[in-house]
Design a protein around this motif. Structure first.
Motif, PDB file in Angstrom:
ATOM      1  N   ASN A   1       0.850  -1.177   0.000  1.00 23.70           N
ATOM      2  CA  ASN A   1       0.000   0.000   0.000  1.00 23.70           C
ATOM      3  C   ASN A   1       0.895   1.238   0.000  1.00 23.70           C
ATOM      4  OD1 ASN A   1       0.968   0.147   2.594  1.00 23.70           O
ATOM      5  ND2 ASN A   1      -0.838  -0.732   3.524  1.00 23.70           N
ATOM      6  N   PRO A   2       0.388   2.403   0.305  1.00 20.61           N
ATOM      7  CA  PRO A   2       1.239   3.601   0.291  1.00 20.61           C
ATOM      8  C   PRO A   2       2.337   3.625   1.360  1.00 20.61           C
ATOM      9  CG  PRO A   2      -1.060   4.219   0.091  1.00 20.61           C
ATOM     10  CD  PRO A   2      -1.031   2.751   0.425  1.00 20.61           C
ATOM     11  N   ASP A   3       2.319   2.668   2.281  1.00 24.23           N
ATOM     12  CA  ASP A   3       3.363   2.613   3.311  1.00 24.23           C
ATOM     13  C   ASP A   3       4.629   2.006   2.705  1.00 24.23           C
ATOM     14  OD1 ASP A   3       1.455   3.601   5.014  1.00 24.23           O
ATOM     15  OD2 ASP A   3       0.986   1.661   5.913  1.00 24.23           O
ATOM     16  N   LYS A   4       5.416   2.856   2.087  1.00 21.85           N
ATOM     17  CA  LYS A   4       6.627   2.411   1.386  1.00 21.85           C
ATOM     18  C   LYS A   4       7.778   3.364   1.689  1.00 21.85           C
ATOM     19  CE  LYS A   4       3.940   0.724  -2.500  1.00 21.85           C
ATOM     20  NZ  LYS A   4       3.727   0.733  -3.923  1.00 21.85           N
ATOM     21  N   LEU A   5       8.974   2.825   1.585  1.00 21.56           N
ATOM     22  CA  LEU A   5      10.149   3.691   1.655  1.00 21.56           C
ATOM     23  C   LEU A   5      10.231   4.506   0.367  1.00 21.56           C
ATOM     24  CD1 LEU A   5      12.911   1.376   3.161  1.00 21.56           C
ATOM     25  CD2 LEU A   5      11.516   3.100   4.326  1.00 21.56           C
ATOM     26  N   GLN A   6      10.773   5.700   0.488  1.00 21.12           N
ATOM     27  CA  GLN A   6      10.990   6.565  -0.663  1.00 21.12           C
ATOM     28  C   GLN A   6      12.495   6.705  -0.884  1.00 21.12           C
ATOM     29  OE1 GLN A   6       8.277   7.794  -2.406  1.00 21.12           O
ATOM     30  NE2 GLN A   6       7.114   6.525  -0.970  1.00 21.12           N
ATOM     31  N   GLY A   7      12.922   6.535  -2.118  1.00 20.00           N
ATOM     32  CA  GLY A   7      14.347   6.679  -2.416  1.00 20.00           C
ATOM     33  C   GLY A   7      15.191   5.779  -1.543  1.00 20.00           C
ATOM     34  N   ASP A   8      16.281   6.338  -1.008  1.00 19.44           N
ATOM     35  CA  ASP A   8      17.192   5.509  -0.214  1.00 19.44           C
ATOM     36  C   ASP A   8      16.990   5.700   1.294  1.00 19.44           C
ATOM     37  OD1 ASP A   8      18.293   8.006   0.128  1.00 19.44           O
ATOM     38  OD2 ASP A   8      20.331   7.417  -0.404  1.00 19.44           O
ATOM     39  N   GLN A   9      15.760   5.981   1.708  1.00 18.86           N
ATOM     40  CA  GLN A   9      15.478   6.125   3.127  1.00 18.86           C
ATOM     41  C   GLN A   9      15.979   4.902   3.899  1.00 18.86           C
ATOM     42  OE1 GLN A   9      11.169   6.732   3.024  1.00 18.86           O
ATOM     43  NE2 GLN A   9      11.471   8.797   3.815  1.00 18.86           N
ATOM     44  N   LEU A  10      16.365   5.150   5.145  1.00 21.77           N
ATOM     45  CA  LEU A  10      16.794   4.078   6.037  1.00 21.77           C
ATOM     46  C   LEU A  10      15.684   3.842   7.054  1.00 21.77           C
ATOM     47  CD1 LEU A  10      19.095   2.141   6.768  1.00 21.77           C
ATOM     48  CD2 LEU A  10      19.946   3.913   8.321  1.00 21.77           C
ATOM     49  N   CYS A  11      15.268   2.586   7.168  1.00 26.65           N
ATOM     50  CA  CYS A  11      14.155   2.212   8.037  1.00 26.65           C
ATOM     51  C   CYS A  11      14.617   1.281   9.149  1.00 26.65           C
ATOM     52  CB  CYS A  11      13.078   1.517   7.203  1.00 26.65           C
ATOM     53  SG  CYS A  11      11.652   0.962   8.156  1.00 26.65           S
ATOM     54  N   ALA A  12      14.231   1.614  10.375  1.00 27.38           N
ATOM     55  CA  ALA A  12      14.373   0.703  11.514  1.00 27.38           C
ATOM     56  C   ALA A  12      13.091  -0.108  11.543  1.00 27.38           C
ATOM     57  CB  ALA A  12      14.546   1.494  12.800  1.00 27.38           C
ATOM     58  N   SER A  13      13.185  -1.415  11.366  1.00 30.60           N
ATOM     59  CA  SER A  13      11.994  -2.242  11.186  1.00 30.60           C
ATOM     60  C   SER A  13      12.026  -3.493  12.046  1.00 30.60           C
ATOM     61  CB  SER A  13      11.883  -2.648   9.713  1.00 30.60           C
ATOM     62  OG  SER A  13      10.788  -3.504   9.498  1.00 30.60           O
ATOM     63  N   SER A  14      10.867  -3.827  12.631  1.00 34.02           N
ATOM     64  CA  SER A  14      10.767  -5.070  13.391  1.00 34.02           C
ATOM     65  C   SER A  14      10.207  -6.206  12.538  1.00 34.02           C
ATOM     66  CB  SER A  14       9.896  -4.879  14.641  1.00 34.02           C
ATOM     67  OG  SER A  14       8.540  -4.684  14.302  1.00 34.02           O
ATOM     68  N   SER A  15      10.105  -5.987  11.237  1.00 36.57           N
ATOM     69  CA  SER A  15       9.657  -7.069  10.356  1.00 36.57           C
ATOM     70  C   SER A  15      10.777  -8.092  10.205  1.00 36.57           C
ATOM     71  CB  SER A  15       9.208  -6.512   8.998  1.00 36.57           C
ATOM     72  OG  SER A  15      10.264  -5.829   8.367  1.00 36.57           O
ATOM     73  N   ASN A  16      10.607  -9.074   9.348  1.00 43.17           N
ATOM     74  CA  ASN A  16      11.586 -10.166   9.297  1.00 43.17           C
ATOM     75  C   ASN A  16      12.353 -10.297   7.998  1.00 43.17           C
ATOM     76  OD1 ASN A  16       9.460 -11.061   7.759  1.00 43.17           O
ATOM     77  ND2 ASN A  16       9.356 -13.084   8.682  1.00 43.17           N
ATOM     78  N   ARG A  17      12.221  -9.351   7.101  1.00 45.85           N
ATOM     79  CA  ARG A  17      12.941  -9.425   5.828  1.00 45.85           C
ATOM     80  C   ARG A  17      13.512  -8.051   5.484  1.00 45.85           C
ATOM     81  NH1 ARG A  17      11.546 -14.121   6.437  1.00 45.85           N
ATOM     82  NH2 ARG A  17      10.595 -15.534   4.980  1.00 45.85           N
ATOM     83  N   ASN A  18      14.695  -8.049   4.883  1.00 42.81           N
ATOM     84  CA  ASN A  18      15.286  -6.772   4.481  1.00 42.81           C
ATOM     85  C   ASN A  18      16.043  -6.862   3.158  1.00 42.81           C
ATOM     86  OD1 ASN A  18      17.527  -8.199   5.359  1.00 42.81           O
ATOM     87  ND2 ASN A  18      18.405  -6.511   6.505  1.00 42.81           N
ATOM     88  N   PHE A  19      15.542  -7.695   2.252  1.00 49.59           N
ATOM     89  CA  PHE A  19      16.224  -7.771   0.961  1.00 49.59           C
ATOM     90  C   PHE A  19      15.901  -6.540   0.114  1.00 49.59           C
ATOM     91  CE2 PHE A  19      12.461 -10.550   0.783  1.00 49.59           C
ATOM     92  CZ  PHE A  19      11.730  -9.937  -0.229  1.00 49.59           C
TER      93      PHE A  19
ATOM     94  N   SER B   1      14.590  -5.430  17.083  1.00 51.44           N
ATOM     95  CA  SER B   1      13.466  -5.766  17.953  1.00 51.44           C
ATOM     96  C   SER B   1      12.498  -4.590  18.029  1.00 51.44           C
ATOM     97  CB  SER B   1      13.971  -6.099  19.355  1.00 51.44           C
ATOM     98  OG  SER B   1      14.414  -4.907  20.000  1.00 51.44           O
ATOM     99  N   PRO B   2      11.245  -4.855  18.448  1.00 54.44           N
ATOM    100  CA  PRO B   2      10.308  -3.749  18.609  1.00 54.44           C
ATOM    101  C   PRO B   2      10.820  -2.666  19.576  1.00 54.44           C
ATOM    102  CG  PRO B   2       9.119  -5.818  18.588  1.00 54.44           C
ATOM    103  CD  PRO B   2      10.586  -6.162  18.623  1.00 54.44           C
ATOM    104  N   ALA B   3      11.476  -3.052  20.653  1.00 54.35           N
ATOM    105  CA  ALA B   3      12.014  -2.060  21.594  1.00 54.35           C
ATOM    106  C   ALA B   3      13.092  -1.201  20.944  1.00 54.35           C
ATOM    107  CB  ALA B   3      12.572  -2.754  22.836  1.00 54.35           C
ATOM    108  N   MET B   4      13.922  -1.798  20.121  1.00 59.37           N
ATOM    109  CA  MET B   4      14.962  -1.035  19.420  1.00 59.37           C
ATOM    110  C   MET B   4      14.345  -0.092  18.394  1.00 59.37           C
ATOM    111  SD  MET B   4      18.047  -1.703  20.572  1.00 59.37           S
ATOM    112  CE  MET B   4      19.184  -1.423  19.224  1.00 59.37           C
ATOM    113  N   VAL B   5      13.281  -0.532  17.724  1.00 59.84           N
ATOM    114  CA  VAL B   5      12.591   0.355  16.776  1.00 59.84           C
ATOM    115  C   VAL B   5      11.994   1.535  17.535  1.00 59.84           C
ATOM    116  CG1 VAL B   5      10.706   0.575  15.112  1.00 59.84           C
ATOM    117  CG2 VAL B   5      12.139  -1.478  15.098  1.00 59.84           C
ATOM    118  N   ALA B   6      11.397   1.275  18.698  1.00 56.20           N
ATOM    119  CA  ALA B   6      10.836   2.354  19.511  1.00 56.20           C
ATOM    120  C   ALA B   6      11.923   3.351  19.897  1.00 56.20           C
ATOM    121  CB  ALA B   6      10.172   1.779  20.757  1.00 56.20           C
ATOM    122  N   ALA B   7      13.089   2.861  20.285  1.00 57.43           N
ATOM    123  CA  ALA B   7      14.202   3.747  20.643  1.00 57.43           C
ATOM    124  C   ALA B   7      14.624   4.591  19.450  1.00 57.43           C
ATOM    125  CB  ALA B   7      15.380   2.921  21.170  1.00 57.43           C
TER     126      ALA B   7
END
Length: 166
Positions: free
Chosen positions: A110-128, A143-149
């Motif tokens: 959906n519209p929840d996507k990274l734009q360009g070369d943004q860096l994302c802290a993510s608690s999901s399980n894939r980063n290819f 981890s979710p706690a690290m994403v919160a930080a």
């Protein structure tokens, strides 16, 4: 990692490609690295226990200026529990965008996507490459706690330090 530490040429090549894609020099510490997007949730690390933990950490705090933070429960049942327990309100008050249960940024459906070369802290399980919707977007799994930080500080941070956890 440092490519010079690799055991063979194939591993050295793989490390070099990863560093080039992530735009990281070898041996660079990640702590302190600015992030633009923080994503808590999806089917991985989107359990009620994850949302309870993060809500307890972020209650009364706010997402750092300029950070886009999203929260996506892993199931409709989890979303319902979060609403009933006031957890969704804590996330909203802290500046997170609260989403319906689903894949959201994890799969960029959906519209929840990274734009360009943004860096994302993510608690999901894939980063290819391209996983979160941008062919040049970059994802750090944590981890979710690290994403919160990261969401509260605007950079990769040690949750133990941000939240005084020991």
């Amino acid at each position: 990692p440092n490519p010079s530490d690799a055991a063979d040429d194939d591993k050295r090549k793989m490390i070099n490609e990863a560093l080039e894609y992530m735009k990281f020099p070898a041996d660079m510490p990640l702590k302190g690295l600015p992030v633009q997007v923080c994503f808590v949730g999806s089917c991985t690390n989107g359990r009620i226990s994850d949302f309870r933990e993060v809500a307890a950490l972020i209650k009364g705090r706010h997402v750092a200026p300029g950070i886009r933070a999203l929260a996506v429960p892993g199931s409709q049942m989890t979303a319902r529990q979060c609403e009933e327990e006031g957890i969704a309100d804590i996330f909203r008050e802290a500046g997170f965008e609260w989403r319906l249960a689903g894949c959201s940024m994890c799969l960029a459906m959906n519209p929840d996507k990274l734009q360009g070369d943004q860096l994302c802290a993510s608690s999901s399980n894939r980063n290819f490459k391209g996983r979160q919707g941008s062919p040049t977007g970059r994802t750090l799994l944590m981890s979710p706690a690290m994403v919160a930080a990261a969401a509260l500080t605007g950079k990769v941070s040690d949750a133990r330090e941000v939240f005084s956890l020991n």
